[in-house]
Design a protein around this motif. Structure first.
Motif, PDB file in Angstrom:
ATOM      1  N   LEU A  45      65.748  48.786  26.778  1.00 53.90           N
ATOM      2  CA  LEU A  45      65.364  47.415  26.432  1.00 53.90           C
ATOM      3  C   LEU A  45      66.126  46.407  27.277  1.00 53.90           C
ATOM      4  O   LEU A  45      65.539  45.470  27.840  1.00 53.90           O
ATOM      5  CB  LEU A  45      65.622  47.168  24.943  1.00 53.90           C
ATOM      6  CG  LEU A  45      65.484  45.717  24.458  1.00 53.90           C
ATOM      7  CD1 LEU A  45      64.094  45.167  24.748  1.00 53.90           C
ATOM      8  CD2 LEU A  45      65.806  45.619  22.975  1.00 53.90           C
ATOM      9  N   LEU A  46      67.420  46.596  27.396  1.00 58.66           N
ATOM     10  CA  LEU A  46      68.228  45.662  28.174  1.00 58.66           C
ATOM     11  C   LEU A  46      67.896  45.763  29.665  1.00 58.66           C
ATOM     12  O   LEU A  46      67.845  44.743  30.362  1.00 58.66           O
ATOM     13  CB  LEU A  46      69.712  45.947  27.943  1.00 58.66           C
ATOM     14  CG  LEU A  46      70.197  45.772  26.495  1.00 58.66           C
ATOM     15  CD1 LEU A  46      71.665  46.177  26.374  1.00 58.66           C
ATOM     16  CD2 LEU A  46      70.006  44.341  26.030  1.00 58.66           C
ATOM     17  N   ARG A  64      59.239  41.127  26.595  1.00 58.45           N
ATOM     18  CA  ARG A  64      60.124  41.805  25.646  1.00 58.45           C
ATOM     19  C   ARG A  64      59.422  42.040  24.313  1.00 58.45           C
ATOM     20  O   ARG A  64      59.684  43.051  23.648  1.00 58.45           O
ATOM     21  CB  ARG A  64      61.415  41.008  25.473  1.00 58.45           C
ATOM     22  CG  ARG A  64      62.346  41.135  26.679  1.00 58.45           C
ATOM     23  CD  ARG A  64      63.726  40.595  26.383  1.00 58.45           C
ATOM     24  NE  ARG A  64      63.744  39.141  26.311  1.00 58.45           N
ATOM     25  CZ  ARG A  64      63.904  38.337  27.353  1.00 58.45           C
ATOM     26  NH1 ARG A  64      64.039  38.854  28.563  1.00 58.45           N
ATOM     27  NH2 ARG A  64      63.933  37.038  27.203  1.00 58.45           N
ATOM     28  N   ALA A  65      58.521  41.125  23.917  1.00 61.08           N
ATOM     29  CA  ALA A  65      57.730  41.354  22.706  1.00 61.08           C
ATOM     30  C   ALA A  65      56.766  42.521  22.898  1.00 61.08           C
ATOM     31  O   ALA A  65      56.417  43.219  21.939  1.00 61.08           O
ATOM     32  CB  ALA A  65      56.965  40.089  22.327  1.00 61.08           C
ATOM     33  N   PHE A  66      56.332  42.735  24.126  1.00 60.43           N
ATOM     34  CA  PHE A  66      55.483  43.882  24.459  1.00 60.43           C
ATOM     35  C   PHE A  66      56.312  45.162  24.519  1.00 60.43           C
ATOM     36  O   PHE A  66      55.854  46.240  24.109  1.00 60.43           O
ATOM     37  CB  PHE A  66      54.812  43.617  25.811  1.00 60.43           C
ATOM     38  CG  PHE A  66      53.987  44.765  26.333  1.00 60.43           C
ATOM     39  CD1 PHE A  66      52.650  44.881  26.010  1.00 60.43           C
ATOM     40  CD2 PHE A  66      54.553  45.724  27.175  1.00 60.43           C
ATOM     41  CE1 PHE A  66      51.877  45.940  26.502  1.00 60.43           C
ATOM     42  CE2 PHE A  66      53.793  46.772  27.671  1.00 60.43           C
ATOM     43  CZ  PHE A  66      52.451  46.887  27.332  1.00 60.43           C
ATOM     44  N   LEU A  67      57.539  45.055  25.009  1.00 58.76           N
ATOM     45  CA  LEU A  67      58.360  46.231  25.283  1.00 58.76           C
ATOM     46  C   LEU A  67      58.933  46.874  24.022  1.00 58.76           C
ATOM     47  O   LEU A  67      58.962  48.101  23.917  1.00 58.76           O
ATOM     48  CB  LEU A  67      59.500  45.840  26.229  1.00 58.76           C
ATOM     49  CG  LEU A  67      60.510  46.929  26.605  1.00 58.76           C
ATOM     50  CD1 LEU A  67      59.819  48.061  27.361  1.00 58.76           C
ATOM     51  CD2 LEU A  67      61.633  46.337  27.446  1.00 58.76           C
ATOM     52  N   VAL A  68      59.401  46.073  23.067  1.00 62.72           N
ATOM     53  CA  VAL A  68      60.087  46.633  21.897  1.00 62.72           C
ATOM     54  C   VAL A  68      59.192  47.596  21.113  1.00 62.72           C
ATOM     55  O   VAL A  68      59.633  48.712  20.784  1.00 62.72           O
ATOM     56  CB  VAL A  68      60.633  45.520  20.991  1.00 62.72           C
ATOM     57  CG1 VAL A  68      61.187  46.098  19.690  1.00 62.72           C
ATOM     58  CG2 VAL A  68      61.725  44.738  21.718  1.00 62.72           C
ATOM     59  N   PRO A  69      57.940  47.251  20.786  1.00 61.00           N
ATOM     60  CA  PRO A  69      57.093  48.253  20.111  1.00 61.00           C
ATOM     61  C   PRO A  69      56.896  49.516  20.942  1.00 61.00           C
ATOM     62  O   PRO A  69      56.807  50.616  20.386  1.00 61.00           O
ATOM     63  CB  PRO A  69      55.771  47.499  19.902  1.00 61.00           C
ATOM     64  CG  PRO A  69      56.140  46.061  19.902  1.00 61.00           C
ATOM     65  CD  PRO A  69      57.250  45.957  20.898  1.00 61.00           C
ATOM     66  N   VAL A 131      68.618  44.689  18.030  1.00 63.35           N
ATOM     67  CA  VAL A 131      68.753  44.235  19.415  1.00 63.35           C
ATOM     68  C   VAL A 131      67.447  43.599  19.889  1.00 63.35           C
ATOM     69  O   VAL A 131      67.451  42.590  20.603  1.00 63.35           O
ATOM     70  CB  VAL A 131      69.160  45.407  20.334  1.00 63.35           C
ATOM     71  CG1 VAL A 131      69.160  44.972  21.798  1.00 63.35           C
ATOM     72  CG2 VAL A 131      70.543  45.935  19.945  1.00 63.35           C
ATOM     73  N   GLY A 132      66.309  44.176  19.485  1.00 62.66           N
ATOM     74  CA  GLY A 132      65.030  43.594  19.841  1.00 62.66           C
ATOM     75  C   GLY A 132      64.861  42.190  19.275  1.00 62.66           C
ATOM     76  O   GLY A 132      64.372  41.284  19.967  1.00 62.66           O
ATOM     77  N   GLY A 136      64.538  38.407  21.333  1.00 66.04           N
ATOM     78  CA  GLY A 136      63.401  37.507  21.221  1.00 66.04           C
ATOM     79  C   GLY A 136      62.145  38.103  20.624  1.00 66.04           C
ATOM     80  O   GLY A 136      61.161  37.397  20.411  1.00 66.04           O
ATOM     81  N   TRP A 137      62.155  39.399  20.350  1.00 65.68           N
ATOM     82  CA  TRP A 137      60.992  40.027  19.718  1.00 65.68           C
ATOM     83  C   TRP A 137      60.907  39.609  18.260  1.00 65.68           C
ATOM     84  O   TRP A 137      61.930  39.453  17.585  1.00 65.68           O
ATOM     85  CB  TRP A 137      61.113  41.546  19.827  1.00 65.68           C
ATOM     86  CG  TRP A 137      60.111  42.304  18.998  1.00 65.68           C
ATOM     87  CD1 TRP A 137      58.775  42.362  19.192  1.00 65.68           C
ATOM     88  CD2 TRP A 137      60.391  43.131  17.862  1.00 65.68           C
ATOM     89  NE1 TRP A 137      58.181  43.178  18.249  1.00 65.68           N
ATOM     90  CE2 TRP A 137      59.155  43.657  17.413  1.00 65.68           C
ATOM     91  CE3 TRP A 137      61.554  43.479  17.172  1.00 65.68           C
ATOM     92  CZ2 TRP A 137      59.053  44.513  16.312  1.00 65.68           C
ATOM     93  CZ3 TRP A 137      61.464  44.328  16.078  1.00 65.68           C
ATOM     94  CH2 TRP A 137      60.222  44.833  15.662  1.00 65.68           C
TER      95      TRP A 137
END
Length: 268
Positions: A45-46, A64-69, A131-132, A136-137
């Motif tokens: 994530l980072l 980042r909202a796309f990445l966390v899921p 962390v997500g 900003g997620w």
């Protein structure tokens, strides 16, 4: 807990709980594998979110909202590596042979292992979620949909841990399982966990969209309110919740009986 003193009349549930307790104690005594598998998504994530975030930016969407899921979906699929390593380690060290000599249910050992993995995964997802949120997620859907998303993640993790457990019983070698487990890192890369599949070449897009991780990633994005399914995608991605459920149940239907039978027969 001394499993070897169990009476012959023990109920199967008691056997499962005994094995589950053994695995939890094992993780407590040697937490290295769990720490590695749970911190890797945070590192990803980072790394992807901040180092490559600008290069991978998508118009009208926060990466980042796309990445966390997607990372949560990759964590669910990581049950293959963990299950394979634990089973092969127990085989190589003679633990599985010892279990087979005890008056206990043959299904208790794999059920106890996969149940312990499910519990530790549920706890281990919390740091990634925190962390997500800090990155900003946000969960933008309703609470029931979000709970459904976490339920799907645990369902797929349970299914992949059975696949990993079967592979570990098949390999029976700790080092070989570790090497093969490292190769499972490629599976999320061939999915929509980290990048959209829209611009991939035709054949590669087909492979990615039929990857169960893509269905899981799309399902979590939908249930968390982060994105809508792509209507022009392959069926599991266009209908990600149903696709994830079908993939998970199919894995369980195949690998639960295979794993139980493999454990009962030992190295045959």
């Amino acid at each position: 807990m001394n499993i070897g003193t169990a009476p012959a009349a023990r109920a199967p549930l008691t056997d499962v709980l005994a094995v589950l307790s053994r695995h939890l104690q094992r993780i407590k005594a040697a937490p290295g594998v769990m720490i590695l598998t749970q911190t890797m998504p945070i590192t990803m994530l980072l790394f992807f979110g901040y180092v490559f975030g600008s290069a991978l930016a998508m118009p009208g969407r926060d990466y980042r909202a796309f990445l966390v899921p997607g990372l949560l979906a990759a964590t669910a699929a990581n049950g293959i590596m963990v299950g394979m390593f634990q089973s092969s380690q127990d085989c190589q060290r003679g633990v599985m042979d010892r279990f087979r000599t005890l008056p206990m249910s043959r299904a208790a050992v794999p059920f106890g292992q996969t149940a312990a993995d499910l519990l530790t995964t549920a706890v281990g997802m919390v740091p990634l979620i925190l962390v997500g949120l800090a990155a900003g997620w946000r969960i933008e859907g309703g609470p029931l949909a979000a709970l459904g998303g976490f339920g799907l993640l645990l369902l797929l993790r349970f299914a992949t841990s059975w696949l990993g457990c079967w592979l570990g019983l098949l390999i029976r070698n700790e080092e070989a399982a570790g090497q093969l487990g490292s190769a499972t890192f490629v599976l999320p890369l061939l999915s929509s966990a980290y990048i959209p599949t829209d611009n991939l070449p035709g054949w590669l897009r087909t492979v990615a969209e039929w990857n169960p991780i893509s269905a899981m990633a799309s399902a979590t994005r939908e249930l968390f309110g982060n994105a809508s399914p792509a209507a022009d995608a392959a069926w599991p991605v266009a209908h990600p919740v149903a696709g994830t459920i079908i993939w998970s149940l199919a894995l369980l239907a195949v690998f639960v009986p295979l794993t139980v039978r493999r454990h009962a027969r030992g190295g045959e």
